[in-house]
Design a protein around this motif. Sequence first.
Motif, PDB file in Angstrom:
ATOM      1  N   UNK A  29      -1.970  -2.532   4.285  1.00 55.74           N
ATOM      2  CA  UNK A  29      -1.778  -2.620   2.541  1.00 55.74           C
ATOM      3  C   UNK A  29      -1.139  -1.515   2.044  1.00 55.74           C
ATOM      4  N   UNK A  30      -0.725  -1.657   0.729  1.00 56.44           N
ATOM      5  CA  UNK A  30       0.017  -0.628  -0.135  1.00 56.44           C
ATOM      6  C   UNK A  30      -0.946   0.616  -0.071  1.00 56.44           C
ATOM      7  N   UNK A  31      -0.797   1.794   0.152  1.00 54.82           N
ATOM      8  CA  UNK A  31      -1.604   2.755   0.191  1.00 54.82           C
ATOM      9  C   UNK A  31      -1.465   3.921  -0.801  1.00 54.82           C
ATOM     10  N   UNK A  32      -2.432   4.230  -1.760  1.00 56.37           N
ATOM     11  CA  UNK A  32      -2.282   5.353  -2.613  1.00 56.37           C
ATOM     12  C   UNK A  32      -3.225   6.313  -2.439  1.00 56.37           C
ATOM     13  N   UNK A  33      -3.058   7.518  -2.559  1.00 60.12           N
ATOM     14  CA  UNK A  33      -3.956   8.393  -2.224  1.00 60.12           C
ATOM     15  C   UNK A  33      -3.699   9.879  -3.138  1.00 60.12           C
ATOM     16  N   UNK A  34      -4.811  10.714  -3.172  1.00 59.75           N
ATOM     17  CA  UNK A  34      -4.603  11.848  -3.587  1.00 59.75           C
ATOM     18  C   UNK A  34      -5.712  12.708  -2.576  1.00 59.75           C
ATOM     19  N   UNK A  35      -6.027  13.977  -2.837  1.00 59.36           N
ATOM     20  CA  UNK A  35      -6.801  14.758  -1.883  1.00 59.36           C
ATOM     21  C   UNK A  35      -8.040  14.062  -1.827  1.00 59.36           C
ATOM     22  N   UNK A  36      -8.789  13.189  -2.614  1.00 56.12           N
ATOM     23  CA  UNK A  36     -10.196  12.951  -2.467  1.00 56.12           C
ATOM     24  C   UNK A  36     -10.281  11.243  -2.657  1.00 56.12           C
ATOM     25  N   UNK A  37      -9.104  10.497  -2.841  1.00 63.69           N
ATOM     26  CA  UNK A  37      -9.099   9.074  -3.113  1.00 63.69           C
ATOM     27  C   UNK A  37      -7.973   8.466  -2.270  1.00 63.69           C
ATOM     28  N   UNK A  38      -8.324   7.266  -1.787  1.00 64.36           N
ATOM     29  CA  UNK A  38      -7.429   6.562  -0.834  1.00 64.36           C
ATOM     30  C   UNK A  38      -7.819   4.945  -1.790  1.00 64.36           C
ATOM     31  N   UNK A  39      -6.686   4.360  -2.090  1.00 60.53           N
ATOM     32  CA  UNK A  39      -6.690   3.204  -2.769  1.00 60.53           C
ATOM     33  C   UNK A  39      -5.905   2.041  -1.968  1.00 60.53           C
ATOM     34  N   UNK A  40      -6.276   1.064  -1.286  1.00 69.74           N
ATOM     35  CA  UNK A  40      -5.478  -0.106  -0.743  1.00 69.74           C
ATOM     36  C   UNK A  40      -5.353  -1.148  -1.698  1.00 69.74           C
ATOM     37  N   UNK A  41      -4.077  -1.509  -1.761  1.00 65.21           N
ATOM     38  CA  UNK A  41      -3.719  -2.486  -2.563  1.00 65.21           C
ATOM     39  C   UNK A  41      -2.984  -3.594  -2.028  1.00 65.21           C
ATOM     40  N   UNK A  42      -3.216  -4.918  -2.680  1.00 64.74           N
ATOM     41  CA  UNK A  42      -2.382  -5.881  -1.852  1.00 64.74           C
ATOM     42  C   UNK A  42      -0.964  -6.353  -2.510  1.00 64.74           C
ATOM     43  N   UNK A  43      -0.165  -6.436  -1.620  1.00 61.61           N
ATOM     44  CA  UNK A  43       1.333  -6.850  -2.482  1.00 61.61           C
ATOM     45  C   UNK A  43       1.761  -7.864  -1.244  1.00 61.61           C
ATOM     46  N   UNK A  44       2.588  -9.019  -1.927  1.00 63.72           N
ATOM     47  CA  UNK A  44       2.994  -9.901  -1.364  1.00 63.72           C
ATOM     48  C   UNK A  44       4.591 -10.065  -1.614  1.00 63.72           C
ATOM     49  N   UNK A  45       5.448  -9.557  -1.040  1.00 63.11           N
ATOM     50  CA  UNK A  45       6.838  -9.553  -1.248  1.00 63.11           C
ATOM     51  C   UNK A  45       7.524 -10.816  -1.098  1.00 63.11           C
ATOM     52  N   UNK A  46       6.894 -12.153  -0.913  1.00 66.22           N
ATOM     53  CA  UNK A  46       7.354 -13.229  -0.669  1.00 66.22           C
ATOM     54  C   UNK A  46       7.230 -13.897  -1.913  1.00 66.22           C
ATOM     55  N   UNK A  47       6.484 -13.485  -2.889  1.00 66.51           N
ATOM     56  CA  UNK A  47       6.173 -14.181  -4.220  1.00 66.51           C
ATOM     57  C   UNK A  47       7.114 -13.399  -5.138  1.00 66.51           C
TER      58      UNK A  47
END
Length: 86
Positions: A29-47
């Motif tokens: 998954x695409x991962x975004x974070x800071x010191x206390x948060x991690x977010x997993x996001x879905x990305x489909x490069x074929x669309x």
Amino acid sequence: MCKRFDEWSEHISAYCAKNGLSFEKAKRMVQSSNENVLVLQYYDPTKEESLGLLDETPMPVVLWVTREDGRLKFEQTEHTSKYLAQ
């Protein structure tokens, strides 16, 4: 993988196993974070519509992981079972 995902991967793996989710999919998954948060996001490069990050077509958040008082808290979204199910 991002630093926070690497740091918390053992806990994320255990959470996925306990809740019938795929840790292998979570790692991709695409991962975004800071010191206390991690977010997993879905990305489909074929669309075609997801080839750019536009305000009107954001990537769906699949899983929130937050650190509160030294403990990790997991929050599933309406997209979790669709994109992280085993």
